[in-house]
Design an enzyme around this catalytic site. Sequence first.
Site, PDB file in Angstrom:
ATOM      1  N   GLY A 121       0.868  -0.926   0.232  1.00 53.30           N
ATOM      2  CA  GLY A 121      -0.113  -0.015   0.214  1.00 53.30           C
ATOM      3  C   GLY A 121       1.160   1.049   0.023  1.00 53.30           C
ATOM      4  O   GLY A 121       1.950   1.307  -0.014  1.00 53.30           O
ATOM      5  N   GLY A 125       0.885   5.629   1.685  1.00 50.56           N
ATOM      6  CA  GLY A 125       0.544   6.321   2.465  1.00 50.56           C
ATOM      7  C   GLY A 125       0.492   7.588   1.926  1.00 50.56           C
ATOM      8  O   GLY A 125       1.082   7.816   1.120  1.00 50.56           O
ATOM      9  N   VAL A 166       4.358   0.846   1.938  1.00 53.20           N
ATOM     10  CA  VAL A 166       4.565  -0.630   2.555  1.00 53.20           C
ATOM     11  C   VAL A 166       4.804  -1.258   2.071  1.00 53.20           C
ATOM     12  O   VAL A 166       4.061  -2.090   0.788  1.00 53.20           O
ATOM     13  CB  VAL A 166       2.999  -0.604   3.510  1.00 53.20           C
ATOM     14  CG1 VAL A 166       3.022  -1.405   4.662  1.00 53.20           C
ATOM     15  CG2 VAL A 166       3.263   0.831   4.229  1.00 53.20           C
ATOM     16  N   LYS A 211       7.202  -0.575   7.232  1.00 54.44           N
ATOM     17  CA  LYS A 211       6.598   1.381   6.166  1.00 54.44           C
ATOM     18  C   LYS A 211       8.526   1.582   5.960  1.00 54.44           C
ATOM     19  O   LYS A 211       9.332   2.102   6.792  1.00 54.44           O
ATOM     20  CB  LYS A 211       6.554   1.607   7.603  1.00 54.44           C
ATOM     21  CG  LYS A 211       6.007   3.681   7.187  1.00 54.44           C
ATOM     22  CD  LYS A 211       4.971   3.695   8.259  1.00 54.44           C
ATOM     23  CE  LYS A 211       4.352   5.072   7.737  1.00 54.44           C
ATOM     24  NZ  LYS A 211       3.476   5.139   9.298  1.00 54.44           N
ATOM     25  N   ASP A 259      -1.490   2.260  12.446  1.00 58.12           N
ATOM     26  CA  ASP A 259      -1.054   3.555  11.986  1.00 58.12           C
ATOM     27  C   ASP A 259      -0.740   4.506  13.131  1.00 58.12           C
ATOM     28  O   ASP A 259      -1.917   5.422  13.660  1.00 58.12           O
ATOM     29  CB  ASP A 259      -1.387   4.026  10.421  1.00 58.12           C
ATOM     30  CG  ASP A 259      -1.343   5.364   9.707  1.00 58.12           C
ATOM     31  OD1 ASP A 259       0.050   5.563  10.789  1.00 58.12           O
ATOM     32  OD2 ASP A 259      -1.800   5.712   9.238  1.00 58.12           O
ATOM     33  N   THR A 309      -8.033  13.242  10.277  1.00 60.02           N
ATOM     34  CA  THR A 309      -8.808  12.530   8.587  1.00 60.02           C
ATOM     35  C   THR A 309     -10.439  12.970   9.067  1.00 60.02           C
ATOM     36  O   THR A 309     -10.982  12.484  10.333  1.00 60.02           O
ATOM     37  CB  THR A 309      -9.095  11.335   8.390  1.00 60.02           C
ATOM     38  OG1 THR A 309      -8.069  10.022   8.587  1.00 60.02           O
ATOM     39  CG2 THR A 309      -9.986  10.637   7.558  1.00 60.02           C
TER      40      THR A 309
END
Length: 354
Positions: free
Chosen positions: A19, A21, A26, A41, A156, A177
């Site tokens: 993924g 970020g 990652v 990460k 996270d 968020t």
Amino acid sequence: MPPTPTTVPCQYRTGKTLGSGTYAIVKEAVHIKTGKYYACKVINKKLMEGREFMVRNEIAVLKKISSGHPNIVTLHDYFETANNLYLCFDLCTGGELFDRICAKGNYHEPDAADLVRTILKAVKYIHDSGIVHRDLKPENLLFRTPAEEADIMIADFGLSRVMDEERFHLLTEICGTPGYMAPEIFKKTGHGKPVDIWAMGVITYFLLAGYTPFDRETQQQEMEAIIAGDYKFEPEEYWVNVSETAKQFVRECLTTDPIKRPTAGGILKHPWLAKPHFVPDPASPHGGPTDLLPHIQKRLDARTRFRKAVWSITAMKRMSLLAGVGGSELSEKIHKYKEESEKEELNEASGSRG
């Protein structure tokens, strides 16, 4: 950056990218000696210039709570190479919270309460350790394995902070968020652990209906609704099968005044978490709970399509604020640096153990 005493040959080999970020990618990584897999990460140093404190802080937080709770991801290792910083975590292969719910086939109010109770116990552990997470949301709740009984994990900790209990202070920067941020974050009146309880209220609402309480047309309208605590349990068709006790739980978490908002320990004693509550399904011969999945699935399908468009915009805005540069210039930088991170062959590099 973290202390880097001696340079040692790297003990990991990286694999596929899992993924991406805001400022990191990652990757899957295997420990060469043990054959054990981790989520790694990978943070490009150039991208973090001037913001090294963010990584230093994430490491400090995770060192404080790692291995202490079964529902919190563990930081197993960290090291750096010439170009990148590497943080090695538990590899959670069970997927995100809502993907798992949708794959289940049916989903009832007591299932939601079980999930909330488990997450809140982990939040209490985090708070008792003097830490505020500040970015609790469904995307940061992952299952350890695909097994049905797998642990749900809080992941996270990039925005988390260690709260200095000796010298009481409140955090004032805007972060998180948007749909999950508490009113006091937007108001800049200072915030702390109560922001995580507010986020749990939003997550619980989402777990019961498949959408967030402050969904609005624009981010400005969303912010105004959050500050005013303006939400309803509507449309009625989504809430008719949810108990009044569950709604009361959400209301308590979404108390706009952080001083009056319950603590993690306090809200864990709420009746909704103490015993199963549900609206009986009239079609069930034994009066079992109503399946909430059909309505949730309907809303989530629409949200997934929308989310793909919004995520890239949100990530860009967040990085623009951090970097203080324009969107197109930043976009090029992020793309270039992430490509560099992606290409680095870790097994050929040397790392400095932290």
